[in-house]
Design a protein around this motif. Structure first.
Motif, PDB file in Angstrom:
ATOM      1  N   ALA B 156       0.833  -1.203   0.000  1.00 48.07           N
ATOM      2  CA  ALA B 156       0.000   0.000   0.000  1.00 48.07           C
ATOM      3  C   ALA B 156       0.869   1.255   0.000  1.00 48.07           C
ATOM      4  O   ALA B 156       0.584   2.225  -0.718  1.00 48.07           O
ATOM      5  N   ALA B 157       1.948   1.219   0.785  1.00 46.12           N
ATOM      6  CA  ALA B 157       2.828   2.384   0.851  1.00 46.12           C
ATOM      7  C   ALA B 157       3.468   2.644  -0.509  1.00 46.12           C
ATOM      8  O   ALA B 157       3.533   3.785  -0.974  1.00 46.12           O
ATOM      9  N   THR B 158       3.927   1.570  -1.162  1.00 49.24           N
ATOM     10  CA  THR B 158       4.524   1.736  -2.497  1.00 49.24           C
ATOM     11  C   THR B 158       3.492   2.294  -3.476  1.00 49.24           C
ATOM     12  O   THR B 158       3.783   3.214  -4.256  1.00 49.24           O
ATOM     13  N   ALA B 159       2.287   1.746  -3.429  1.00 51.87           N
ATOM     14  CA  ALA B 159       1.243   2.206  -4.355  1.00 51.87           C
ATOM     15  C   ALA B 159       0.961   3.694  -4.138  1.00 51.87           C
ATOM     16  O   ALA B 159       0.829   4.467  -5.086  1.00 51.87           O
ATOM     17  N   LYS B 160       0.892   4.107  -2.883  1.00 52.20           N
ATOM     18  CA  LYS B 160       0.628   5.528  -2.583  1.00 52.20           C
ATOM     19  C   LYS B 160       1.764   6.408  -3.098  1.00 52.20           C
ATOM     20  O   LYS B 160       1.533   7.465  -3.676  1.00 52.20           O
ATOM     21  N   ARG B 161       2.993   5.956  -2.849  1.00 55.91           N
ATOM     22  CA  ARG B 161       4.156   6.716  -3.308  1.00 55.91           C
ATOM     23  C   ARG B 161       4.110   6.923  -4.822  1.00 55.91           C
ATOM     24  O   ARG B 161       4.605   7.897  -5.342  1.00 55.91           O
ATOM     25  N   HIS B 162       3.478   5.950  -5.522  1.00 55.22           N
ATOM     26  CA  HIS B 162       3.373   6.065  -6.975  1.00 55.22           C
ATOM     27  C   HIS B 162       2.071   6.730  -7.392  1.00 55.22           C
ATOM     28  O   HIS B 162       1.669   6.637  -8.556  1.00 55.22           O
ATOM     29  N   GLY B 163       1.406   7.346  -6.437  1.00 54.90           N
ATOM     30  CA  GLY B 163       0.262   8.189  -6.801  1.00 54.90           C
ATOM     31  C   GLY B 163      -1.087   7.496  -6.775  1.00 54.90           C
ATOM     32  O   GLY B 163      -2.098   8.085  -7.165  1.00 54.90           O
ATOM     33  N   ALA B 164      -1.108   6.226  -6.344  1.00 50.53           N
ATOM     34  CA  ALA B 164      -2.395   5.523  -6.328  1.00 50.53           C
ATOM     35  C   ALA B 164      -3.279   6.067  -5.213  1.00 50.53           C
ATOM     36  O   ALA B 164      -2.797   6.582  -4.198  1.00 50.53           O
ATOM     37  N   GLN B 165      -4.569   5.926  -5.438  1.00 54.78           N
ATOM     38  CA  GLN B 165      -5.532   6.262  -4.398  1.00 54.78           C
ATOM     39  C   GLN B 165      -5.894   4.934  -3.728  1.00 54.78           C
ATOM     40  O   GLN B 165      -6.668   4.149  -4.295  1.00 54.78           O
ATOM     41  N   VAL B 166      -5.281   4.659  -2.590  1.00 52.57           N
ATOM     42  CA  VAL B 166      -5.510   3.366  -1.937  1.00 52.57           C
ATOM     43  C   VAL B 166      -6.804   3.457  -1.132  1.00 52.57           C
ATOM     44  O   VAL B 166      -6.877   4.153  -0.123  1.00 52.57           O
ATOM     45  N   LEU B 167      -7.819   2.756  -1.613  1.00 54.60           N
ATOM     46  CA  LEU B 167      -9.143   2.858  -0.988  1.00 54.60           C
ATOM     47  C   LEU B 167      -9.204   2.129   0.347  1.00 54.60           C
ATOM     48  O   LEU B 167     -10.020   2.463   1.197  1.00 54.60           O
ATOM     49  N   GLY B 168      -8.359   1.142   0.509  1.00 55.05           N
ATOM     50  CA  GLY B 168      -8.373   0.431   1.778  1.00 55.05           C
ATOM     51  C   GLY B 168      -7.454  -0.770   1.739  1.00 55.05           C
ATOM     52  O   GLY B 168      -7.056  -1.244   0.669  1.00 55.05           O
ATOM     53  N   ILE B 169      -7.086  -1.219   2.945  1.00 51.23           N
ATOM     54  CA  ILE B 169      -6.282  -2.425   3.104  1.00 51.23           C
ATOM     55  C   ILE B 169      -7.159  -3.408   3.872  1.00 51.23           C
ATOM     56  O   ILE B 169      -7.655  -3.068   4.960  1.00 51.23           O
ATOM     57  N   TYR B 170      -7.371  -4.578   3.315  1.00 51.58           N
ATOM     58  CA  TYR B 170      -8.258  -5.558   3.940  1.00 51.58           C
ATOM     59  C   TYR B 170      -7.448  -6.782   4.351  1.00 51.58           C
ATOM     60  O   TYR B 170      -6.970  -7.531   3.499  1.00 51.58           O
ATOM     61  N   GLU B 171      -7.299  -6.925   5.648  1.00 54.57           N
ATOM     62  CA  GLU B 171      -6.481  -8.001   6.242  1.00 54.57           C
ATOM     63  C   GLU B 171      -7.421  -9.113   6.688  1.00 54.57           C
ATOM     64  O   GLU B 171      -8.405  -8.851   7.379  1.00 54.57           O
ATOM     65  N   GLN B 172      -7.078 -10.367   6.305  1.00 51.53           N
ATOM     66  CA  GLN B 172      -7.971 -11.472   6.674  1.00 51.53           C
ATOM     67  C   GLN B 172      -7.916 -11.802   8.164  1.00 51.53           C
ATOM     68  O   GLN B 172      -8.898 -12.266   8.734  1.00 51.53           O
ATOM     69  N   ALA B 173      -6.756 -11.568   8.795  1.00 58.64           N
ATOM     70  CA  ALA B 173      -6.644 -11.916  10.216  1.00 58.64           C
ATOM     71  C   ALA B 173      -7.589 -11.029  11.028  1.00 58.64           C
ATOM     72  O   ALA B 173      -7.869  -9.890  10.655  1.00 58.64           O
ATOM     73  N   SER B 174      -8.064 -11.580  12.147  1.00 57.39           N
ATOM     74  CA  SER B 174      -9.032 -10.837  12.953  1.00 57.39           C
ATOM     75  C   SER B 174      -8.341  -9.654  13.624  1.00 57.39           C
ATOM     76  O   SER B 174      -7.115  -9.626  13.788  1.00 57.39           O
ATOM     77  N   GLN B 175      -9.151  -8.716  14.049  1.00 56.28           N
ATOM     78  CA  GLN B 175      -8.619  -7.554  14.760  1.00 56.28           C
ATOM     79  C   GLN B 175      -7.880  -7.998  16.025  1.00 56.28           C
ATOM     80  O   GLN B 175      -6.810  -7.485  16.337  1.00 56.28           O
ATOM     81  N   ALA B 176      -8.458  -8.998  16.712  1.00 58.73           N
ATOM     82  CA  ALA B 176      -7.820  -9.480  17.943  1.00 58.73           C
ATOM     83  C   ALA B 176      -6.427 -10.022  17.647  1.00 58.73           C
ATOM     84  O   ALA B 176      -5.465  -9.751  18.372  1.00 58.73           O
ATOM     85  N   ALA B 177      -6.310 -10.778  16.553  1.00 62.91           N
ATOM     86  CA  ALA B 177      -5.015 -11.366  16.196  1.00 62.91           C
ATOM     87  C   ALA B 177      -4.013 -10.265  15.846  1.00 62.91           C
ATOM     88  O   ALA B 177      -2.851 -10.313  16.263  1.00 62.91           O
ATOM     89  N   VAL B 178      -4.456  -9.287  15.076  1.00 62.28           N
ATOM     90  CA  VAL B 178      -3.547  -8.224  14.650  1.00 62.28           C
ATOM     91  C   VAL B 178      -3.108  -7.384  15.857  1.00 62.28           C
ATOM     92  O   VAL B 178      -1.929  -7.048  15.992  1.00 62.28           O
ATOM     93  N   HIS B 179      -4.060  -7.085  16.746  1.00 61.13           N
ATOM     94  CA  HIS B 179      -3.684  -6.351  17.957  1.00 61.13           C
ATOM     95  C   HIS B 179      -2.754  -7.177  18.823  1.00 61.13           C
ATOM     96  O   HIS B 179      -1.787  -6.663  19.386  1.00 61.13           O
ATOM     97  N   GLY B 180      -3.044  -8.452  18.901  1.00 62.28           N
ATOM     98  CA  GLY B 180      -2.180  -9.355  19.664  1.00 62.28           C
ATOM     99  C   GLY B 180      -0.754  -9.312  19.123  1.00 62.28           C
ATOM    100  O   GLY B 180       0.217  -9.264  19.880  1.00 62.28           O
ATOM    101  N   PHE B 181      -0.648  -9.309  17.803  1.00 64.10           N
ATOM    102  CA  PHE B 181       0.664  -9.234  17.167  1.00 64.10           C
ATOM    103  C   PHE B 181       1.358  -7.916  17.530  1.00 64.10           C
ATOM    104  O   PHE B 181       2.523  -7.895  17.915  1.00 64.10           O
ATOM    105  N   ALA B 182       0.591  -6.810  17.431  1.00 63.63           N
ATOM    106  CA  ALA B 182       1.169  -5.491  17.718  1.00 63.63           C
ATOM    107  C   ALA B 182       1.717  -5.440  19.144  1.00 63.63           C
ATOM    108  O   ALA B 182       2.763  -4.842  19.392  1.00 63.63           O
TER     109      ALA B 182
END
Lengths: 82, 428, 373
Positions: B156-182
């Motif tokens: 997403a960061a690369t796409a933005k740097r190249h001028g893309a309009q990134v509408l969203g990032i959709y992660e399959q892992a649950s919010q709990a899992a991602v927060h747990g990772f963080a």
């Protein structure tokens, strides 16, 4: 951007593109798809790194070349099959 | 005739670069090769607009200038024969022999089938990043990034740097899992910093967890996607969809050499000892090939392999850091485990083999890959089963099959040209 | 056929579901026999899958030509079935020199004698038909009615037809031929006449029938439609095919209906490992480039190997196995098993049924093998 331009031809149409970009990137300036699949579906670059072979085009007379793996060269003739 | 090198390194990503640097530092004659035009691998791929990251640029420059280093760009290994490799570059076939071989072929994306995944406009997540860096036009394009893992943020960061309009990032892992990772990131401060930097760069870009792209539609090109998330199905109009479900090791050459394998879920990786030695004498492996570990891990293992292959001592601190990096990778894997419903996205008409247009329906009555291949052509196409074979293994259908030359589609002249004309009989 | 407890009875138990076994199952079931077919691996997964699938009449042995010609007529019933990929590209035999060119009238006469049309080509005609051929060739011979097929597709088609007529597939290994029939690896017993069609694996069940494996390599390209139009062979091919050298290669290239180009052929005795041998691939391609230099730039996708089952005298064993009541054999077709599969099946099954055969069956009688006596 200050990059040098090179002139290539895609399906006979002349196109000036920045030196160093891939043939896939050059084709994408102009058109999608790159080719028709075995069953006639339109296809375009997919993996971007030479694994999937979806972006195959004819480059300088040789068919079935991966457009994502080849940088543009001055005078290059590219034929898609879209 | 085959040129001899003390060390031949296959792959010029972080592992290959580190291996080359280490081996050259020990005075070895090194050949390093990569299928791509420039060094860096995928994670450090040179961007036609922004170049390499500064640190990578100086490493590459140093290696390119080194008198004992031979750089072979756009070069693929086609076959392996007793301490020799048959290579092919853009023009010709080449033979190399080696004292030691370091495999650093990295990984590819895990690309999984869903309805619409063959539409122009759908790419891998790392795929989009690679294409952007090749100069693919993204300016003003409406892009959705989906799949799993930290690669989505980088893409997403690369796409933005190249001028893309990134509408969203959709992660399959649950919010709990991602927060747990963080919450675990404090143990790897470098990683925490990277993550923070990416979050800054992506400020304002929606990041949704527990969300899976279930379908892409469009006439001849992508127009609309359906994202299945915690709040139901959302329809998003976009021109580009980049989906990747993580990485799988590129083990094909190691398999052909006969290196012992281990398995992470459905996907083989190369078994190595503490010195990155494989089960085959004089063959080392480093980085993603030995299990997905990330670029820091790859760099450390490349260095270990480069030292080991030249018979040099390996500092204990290096091994310690490598173990820490491997623990990070295991932690990441644990938190970003794939939701099994991703295995069921494809419907009977979804093409599984994109080279030969074989739909899932056609594979229903087969329980081994070879029968399915003989009957349907699944895996017989140009990608040699790299996409469909990997996907079918992930889906629990057939295990991946072994490897024969050519390792990649190769010009017949590469396979057929003798080092010197074999017999003296006339043309006819 | 009597029924015994725990034993399944059939008129005919066919061991092996390659193209020969499935052709036998197809014809036997059509004639009303109760058939079982035993195959532990993929259908048509052995020599059948490794074969080029060229339907060709080789004229250098009269018995072989008779069987091929009989079979080629039977193949005409399969031209429209999608999974068989029947493509009537014709065969073009290429003469590299005046000596080879001089053999052509004789070959045409032999083929004409059994009703196979063939024509001699001067070099201009040759290049008009196949512009990619290397300059300097003397001419050639075109056999326009010959074709290429996809052999594993044919094996599956034949098996499916047989199964529709009640044939039972046992996806198991046959461990032994018993006094009553066949024993399977799970200890199931099948009772009935046994027909062994296991190709190179024949000695496992019938050790007294000599069988050698002759390894071959094939290379297939990506899709390049229109580069070649006919199955192309050098006229010297028969020397490679019928010679007994430890290893040989011949120019033998085929246009697949997919647009891919399939490249053969190599022959090797004494090498039973399935690994691809790069030196052999090199020899084969070097030979190919002499005739078709334009192929050099094309991408090869895959290389595979296979083993041709070679009988004591190069002709298949088709018929009753001497001194073994109720045991029959159909195996040993070397490189012509795809072409001759349908005729072979008729020859064996018609004998089993005590019917007259359409062609003389004696040259294929397993009893001819000297070591048997």
């Amino acid at each position: 951007m200050g990059m040098n331009q090179v002139r290539i031809a895609i399906d006979g149409q002349a196109l000036d593109v920045p030196a160093g970009i891939s043939v896939a990137a050059a084709i994408a300036q102009l058109r999608l798809p790159f080719r028709r699949s075995v069953g006639g579906q339109p296809r375009t670059a997919f993996c971007g790194m030479g694994v999937c072979f979806e972006c195959r085009v004819r480059i300088d007379g040789i068919a079935q070349q991966r457009a994502c793996m080849v940088p543009v060269r001055e005078g290059m003739q590219v034929l898609t099959d879209g | 005739m085959a040129e001899h090198y003390d060390i031949v390194i296959v792959g010029a990503g972080p592992a290959g670069l580190a291996a080359a640097e280490a081996a050259l530092g020990q005075g070895a004659r090194v050949a390093w090769l990569d299928a791509q035009v420039t060094a860096g691998g995928q994670v450090w791929r040179k961007d036609v607009r922004y170049g390499w990251p500064r640190r990578v640029e100086s490493i590459v420059a140093k290696l390119l200038d080194h008198p004992n280093a031979t750089w072979m760009p756009q070069t693929q290994v086609i076959a392996a024969e007793q301490n020799a490799l048959l290579l092919q570059d853009e023009r010709q076939a080449l033979g190399v022999t080696y004292g030691a071989l370091i495999l650093a072929a990295g990984a590819r994306e895990l690309l999984l089938p869903f309805p619409g995944w063959t539409l122009p406009g759908v790419t891998g997540a790392g795929g989009l990043q690679a294409l952007a860096k090749q100069g693919w036009p993204l300016s003003g394009r409406r892009v959705v990034i989906a799949g799993s893992g930290p690669l989505l943020l980088a893409a997403a960061a690369t796409a933005k740097r190249h001028g893309a309009q990134v509408l969203g990032i959709y992660e399959q892992a649950s919010q709990a899992a991602v927060h747990g990772f963080a919450r675990t990131l404090w143990r790897w401060p470098g990683k925490a910093l990277q993550a923070a930097a990416l979050r800054c760069e992506l400020a304002g870009t929606p990041y949704r967890c527990g969300s899976i792209v279930a379908r892409a539609t469009g006439n001849d090109a992508l127009q609309l996607i359906e994202v299945d998330g915690p709040n139901g199905v959302q329809r998003i109009e976009c021109e580009l969809l980049a989906v990747g479900y993580g990485l799988v090791p590129n083990v094909e050459l190691a398999q052909m050499l006969g290196c012992a394998m281990k398995r992470e879920a459905a996907h083989p990786y190369v078994a190595v000892d503490d010195s990155q030695r494989t089960s085959i004498a004089n063959v080392y492996a480093a980085g993603e090939l030995c299990g997905i570990g990330g670029r820091d891990c790859a760099w450390l293992e490349g260095r270990i392999a480069g030292l080991a292959a030249t018979g040099s001592a390996i500092e204990a601190s290096l091994l310690r850091q490598q173990r820490l990096a491997r623990r990070f990778a295991a932690n990441l894997r644990e938190h970003f485990k794939l939701n099994p419903c991703i295995h069921d996205l494809a419907d009977p008409d979804t093409l599984i083999c994109r080279c030969e247009d074989v739909p899932l329906r056609a594979l229903e009555n087969f329980d081994d890959a070879r029968s399915a291949k003989l009957a349907t052509r699944c895996g017989m196409g140009a990608c040699q089963g790299r996409v469909c074979g990997t996907a079918l293994a992930e889906l629990g259908r057939f295990p991946r099959s072994g490897q024969r030359p050519p390792l990649f589609p190769a010009r017949l002249s590469t396979l057929g040209d003798l080092p010197s004309p074999s017999d003296t009989e006339g043309l006819f | 056929m009597g029924y015994r407890f725990g034993v399944k009875s059939y008129d005919l138990i066919i061991v092996g579901a390659g193209i020969i076994g499935t052709a036998c199952a197809d014809y036997a079931s059509r004639e009303g026999l109760r058939v079982a077919i035993v195959e532990p691996g993929p259908i048509g997964g052995g020599a059948t899958a490794a074969a080029m699938g060229h339907l060709v009449a080789m004229d250098d042995d009269p018995a072989e030509l008779a069987l091929a010609n009989y079979s080629l007529q039977l193949w005409e019933d399969f031209t429209g079935i999608e999974q068989i990929e029947y493509s009537r590209c014709g065969t073009l035999w290429v003469a590299g020199n005046a000596t080879e060119f001089a053999q052509i009238p004789e070959k045409i006469a032999r083929l004409a004698a059994v009703g196979v049309p063939a024509e001699r080509l001067e070099s201009e005609q040759l290049y008009r038909l196949e512009p990619a051929l290397q300059r300097g060739l003397t001419g050639g011979m075109r056999v326009p009615r010959e074709a290429v097929v996809y052999p594993p597709g044919m094996a599956r088609h034949l098996l499916n037809r047989a199964c529709v007529r009640g044939t039972t597939l046992y996806p198991l290994r046959a461990t032994a031929i018993t006094a009553h029939g066949v024993q399977l690896e799970d200890r199931t017993s099948l009772a009935g006449s046994v027909l062994v069609a296991t190709g190179c694996a024949l000695p496992q069940l019938l050790p007294r029938l000599p069988m050698r494996s002759r390894k071959g390599h094939l290379v297939i390209t990506d899709r390049y439609p229109g580069v070649i139009h006919h199955q192309l062979l050098e006229l010297g091919y028969a020397d490679s095919a019928h010679g007994d050298a430890d290893s040989s290669v011949a120019f033998n290239v085929q246009p697949r209906p997919t647009g891919q180009i399939l490249i053969g052929s190599s022959r090797e005795y004494g090498n039973d490992t399935p690994e691809v041998s790069m030196p052999m691939v090199r020899r084969m391609l070097e030979r190919t480039f002499r005739y078709l230099p334009a192929l050099r730039q094309l991408n090869a996708l895959r290389i595979w190997t296979g083993f041709r089952p070679v009988s004591a005298d190069g002709l298949p064993y088709l018929g009753r196995v001497p001194q073994r009541p109720n045991v029959w054999v159909a195996a040993g077709h070397e490189g012509l098993g795809i072409t001759t599969s349908l005729g072979s099946a008729r020859l064996v099954i018609d004998q089993w049924l005590d019917r007259p055969t359409a062609i003389d069956a004696r040259p294929y009688d397993p009893a001819r093998v000297a070591t048997w006596a």
